[in-house]
Design a protein around this motif. Structure first.
Motif, PDB file in Angstrom:
ATOM      1  N   ALA A 204       0.822  -1.224   0.000  1.00 47.00           N
ATOM      2  CA  ALA A 204       0.000   0.000   0.000  1.00 47.00           C
ATOM      3  C   ALA A 204       0.854   1.272   0.000  1.00 47.00           C
ATOM      4  N   GLU A 205       1.873   1.268  -0.842  1.00 48.34           N
ATOM      5  CA  GLU A 205       2.773   2.419  -0.979  1.00 48.34           C
ATOM      6  C   GLU A 205       3.286   2.433  -2.427  1.00 48.34           C
ATOM      7  N   ALA A 206       3.333   3.607  -3.028  1.00 53.21           N
ATOM      8  CA  ALA A 206       3.843   3.692  -4.402  1.00 53.21           C
ATOM      9  C   ALA A 206       5.329   3.340  -4.427  1.00 53.21           C
ATOM     10  N   TYR A 207       5.830   2.988  -5.614  1.00 53.90           N
ATOM     11  CA  TYR A 207       7.266   2.832  -5.843  1.00 53.90           C
ATOM     12  C   TYR A 207       7.734   4.108  -6.554  1.00 53.90           C
ATOM     13  N   PRO A 208       8.693   4.855  -6.034  1.00 46.85           N
ATOM     14  CA  PRO A 208       9.420   4.636  -4.781  1.00 46.85           C
ATOM     15  C   PRO A 208       8.678   5.212  -3.570  1.00 46.85           C
ATOM     16  N   SER A 209       9.151   4.823  -2.386  1.00 49.29           N
ATOM     17  CA  SER A 209       8.611   5.315  -1.115  1.00 49.29           C
ATOM     18  C   SER A 209       8.810   6.830  -1.022  1.00 49.29           C
ATOM     19  N   PRO A 210       8.079   7.502  -0.136  1.00 46.32           N
ATOM     20  CA  PRO A 210       8.299   8.942   0.049  1.00 46.32           C
ATOM     21  C   PRO A 210       9.763   9.276   0.356  1.00 46.32           C
ATOM     22  N   GLN A 211      10.401   8.471   1.209  1.00 50.66           N
ATOM     23  CA  GLN A 211      11.810   8.718   1.560  1.00 50.66           C
ATOM     24  C   GLN A 211      12.714   8.601   0.330  1.00 50.66           C
ATOM     25  N   LEU A 212      12.499   7.545  -0.482  1.00 55.84           N
ATOM     26  CA  LEU A 212      13.325   7.362  -1.677  1.00 55.84           C
ATOM     27  C   LEU A 212      12.987   8.401  -2.748  1.00 55.84           C
ATOM     28  N   THR A 213      11.760   8.904  -2.723  1.00 56.77           N
ATOM     29  CA  THR A 213      11.394   9.994  -3.643  1.00 56.77           C
ATOM     30  C   THR A 213      12.221  11.231  -3.312  1.00 56.77           C
ATOM     31  N   ARG A 214      12.383  11.503  -2.009  1.00 55.50           N
ATOM     32  CA  ARG A 214      13.211  12.648  -1.593  1.00 55.50           C
ATOM     33  C   ARG A 214      14.683  12.404  -1.950  1.00 55.50           C
ATOM     34  N   GLU A 215      15.168  11.177  -1.703  1.00 53.60           N
ATOM     35  CA  GLU A 215      16.577  10.866  -1.990  1.00 53.60           C
ATOM     36  C   GLU A 215      16.870  10.988  -3.490  1.00 53.60           C
ATOM     37  N   ALA A 216      15.932  10.537  -4.317  1.00 54.03           N
ATOM     38  CA  ALA A 216      16.115  10.646  -5.770  1.00 54.03           C
ATOM     39  C   ALA A 216      16.147  12.120  -6.181  1.00 54.03           C
ATOM     40  N   THR A 217      15.245  12.891  -5.607  1.00 54.98           N
ATOM     41  CA  THR A 217      15.165  14.313  -5.939  1.00 54.98           C
ATOM     42  C   THR A 217      16.453  15.038  -5.555  1.00 54.98           C
ATOM     43  N   THR A 218      16.980  14.719  -4.377  1.00 52.50           N
ATOM     44  CA  THR A 218      18.248  15.299  -3.933  1.00 52.50           C
ATOM     45  C   THR A 218      19.348  15.052  -4.956  1.00 52.50           C
ATOM     46  N   ARG A 219      19.279  13.899  -5.631  1.00 55.43           N
ATOM     47  CA  ARG A 219      20.297  13.539  -6.627  1.00 55.43           C
ATOM     48  C   ARG A 219      19.971  14.068  -8.020  1.00 55.43           C
ATOM     49  N   GLY A 220      18.861  14.797  -8.137  1.00 56.26           N
ATOM     50  CA  GLY A 220      18.512  15.385  -9.440  1.00 56.26           C
ATOM     51  C   GLY A 220      17.806  14.440 -10.401  1.00 56.26           C
ATOM     52  N   ILE A 221      17.320  13.312  -9.891  1.00 59.51           N
ATOM     53  CA  ILE A 221      16.664  12.319 -10.759  1.00 59.51           C
ATOM     54  C   ILE A 221      15.204  12.704 -10.983  1.00 59.51           C
ATOM     55  N   PRO A 222      14.756  12.811 -12.247  1.00 62.22           N
ATOM     56  CA  PRO A 222      13.343  13.124 -12.508  1.00 62.22           C
ATOM     57  C   PRO A 222      12.464  11.864 -12.462  1.00 62.22           C
ATOM     58  N   PHE A 223      11.158  12.082 -12.409  1.00 64.57           N
ATOM     59  CA  PHE A 223      10.196  10.983 -12.311  1.00 64.57           C
ATOM     60  C   PHE A 223       9.303  10.936 -13.542  1.00 64.57           C
ATOM     61  N   VAL A 224       8.948   9.726 -13.941  1.00 62.81           N
ATOM     62  CA  VAL A 224       8.009   9.505 -15.037  1.00 62.81           C
ATOM     63  C   VAL A 224       6.793   8.819 -14.432  1.00 62.81           C
ATOM     64  N   LEU A 225       5.635   9.466 -14.474  1.00 59.97           N
ATOM     65  CA  LEU A 225       4.445   8.909 -13.819  1.00 59.97           C
ATOM     66  C   LEU A 225       3.894   7.716 -14.586  1.00 59.97           C
ATOM     67  N   GLY A 226       3.572   6.649 -13.856  1.00 58.83           N
ATOM     68  CA  GLY A 226       3.003   5.467 -14.484  1.00 58.83           C
ATOM     69  C   GLY A 226       2.082   4.721 -13.544  1.00 58.83           C
ATOM     70  N   SER A 227       0.981   4.213 -14.082  1.00 54.67           N
ATOM     71  CA  SER A 227       0.022   3.453 -13.267  1.00 54.67           C
ATOM     72  C   SER A 227       0.331   1.965 -13.287  1.00 54.67           C
ATOM     73  N   ASP A 228       1.167   1.512 -14.266  1.00 54.89           N
ATOM     74  CA  ASP A 228       1.382   0.080 -14.478  1.00 54.89           C
ATOM     75  C   ASP A 228       0.039  -0.618 -14.733  1.00 54.89           C
ATOM     76  N   ALA A 229      -0.853   0.092 -15.444  1.00 49.50           N
ATOM     77  CA  ALA A 229      -2.197  -0.446 -15.687  1.00 49.50           C
ATOM     78  C   ALA A 229      -2.133  -1.758 -16.467  1.00 49.50           C
ATOM     79  N   HIS A 230      -2.836  -2.773 -15.949  1.00 48.58           N
ATOM     80  CA  HIS A 230      -3.044  -4.028 -16.663  1.00 48.58           C
ATOM     81  C   HIS A 230      -4.518  -4.156 -17.040  1.00 48.58           C
ATOM     82  N   ALA A 231      -5.288  -3.070 -16.846  1.00 54.74           N
ATOM     83  CA  ALA A 231      -6.702  -2.994 -17.235  1.00 54.74           C
ATOM     84  C   ALA A 231      -7.019  -1.512 -17.452  1.00 54.74           C
TER      85      ALA A 231
END
Ligand SMILES: [Zn+2]
Ligand SMILES: [Zn+2]
Length: 263
Positions: A204-231
């Motif tokens: 019940a938590e998105a990938y990445p976790s809130p903590q890892l979202t902050r760590e990625a941001t600190t490193r300048g890594i951007p995010f690509v939004l995805g639902s991983d929809a299989h329906a």
């Protein structure tokens, strides 16, 4: 749901992978209905016949996949920005096979995902009992090293669902292995799949976790939004929450076209 304009869902599947439902046209319609501006199909890449065959299209279905996405692209032109991508697997020894497929078509976006630790498909609920046999620290070190390997191939635009081994609730004792992986991901200029499917799983938590979202941001890594929809009904799943998590971390969202990030 009221989303800001211009968002895209960049991680969606099609029935060719044998574990998704709905015609790609229905995914596109669902994206429109959800108020999205774009949709990138990223179905599971064909792999060598010995690897995970029941869960992906065969190599001889790749042309059908590309043709179908192109048809939907034409059908929704001017209304929805439909793009052609793949969720590729990183599994040591299969790099040349993947490289050949990536050379065959003009992909917009390629996700690199680790779904196996050795022969164990660790995100398959059928094999989840195996977690009880494992040391979680060792498991995450092995997984993190594979993510680094994926980044180093130079084959992928982003890393799929970064902290996937937490899917059934087996969280890392600490984030050190994934932080090392993030250092490599940042150094090589890859993005991260911000994958809302985790909110549909036991963790019940998105990938990445809130903590890892902050760590990625600190490193300048951007995010690509995805639902991983299989329906179709999963397209744009909890994108409001996704955006809130990325924004709270100070992160930025990109999409990919022609393998280039766009802000
Ligand atoms: Zn799948
Ligand atoms: Zn995946």
């Amino acid at each position: 749901m009221s989303l800001p304009p211009g968002l895209s869902d960049s991680h969606t599947h099609t029935p060719l992978c044998k574990h998704a439902t709905g015609h790609p046209r229905e995914y596109a319609q669902a994206a429109l209905d959800a108020g999205l501006a774009g949709l990138c199909f990223t179905d599971h890449i064909p792999m060598p016949a010995w690897y995970d065959a029941p869960w992906r299209m065969r190599l001889d279905q790749l042309a059908e996949y590309v043709d179908t996405v192109r048809e939907v692209q034409a059908e929704f032109a001017g209304r929805l920005d439909v793009r052609l991508g793949l969720e590729a697997d990183f599994h040591p020894g299969t790099e040349r096979f993947v490289e050949r497929i990536l050379a065959e078509h003009d992909w917009d976006y390629v996700i690199g995902s680790v779904h196996y630790l050795g022969a164990w498909g660790f995100d398959n609920p059928e094999f989840a009992a195996e977690y009880d046999e494992r040391d979680l620290g060792q498991l995450y070190r092995h997984y993190g090293a594979l993510v680094e390997g994926a980044a180093r191939t130079g084959l992928f635009d982003s890393i799929g669902h970064l902290d996937l081994p937490k899917k059934f609730g087996h969280r890392a004792p600490d984030d050190s292995a994934l932080l090392r992986a993030l250092d490599v991901v940042a150094g090589l200029g890859l993005a991260l799949d911000f994958n809302t499917a985790g909110w549909r799983k036991p963790v019940a938590e998105a990938y990445p976790s809130p903590q890892l979202t902050r760590e990625a941001t600190t490193r300048g890594i951007p995010f690509v939004l995805g639902s991983d929809a299989h329906a179709p009904g999963e397209v744009g799943f909890r994108f409001g929450d996704a955006l809130a998590q990325v924004t709270a971390a100070g992160g930025r969202v990109v999409t990919f076209a022609g393998r280039q990030a766009r802000g």
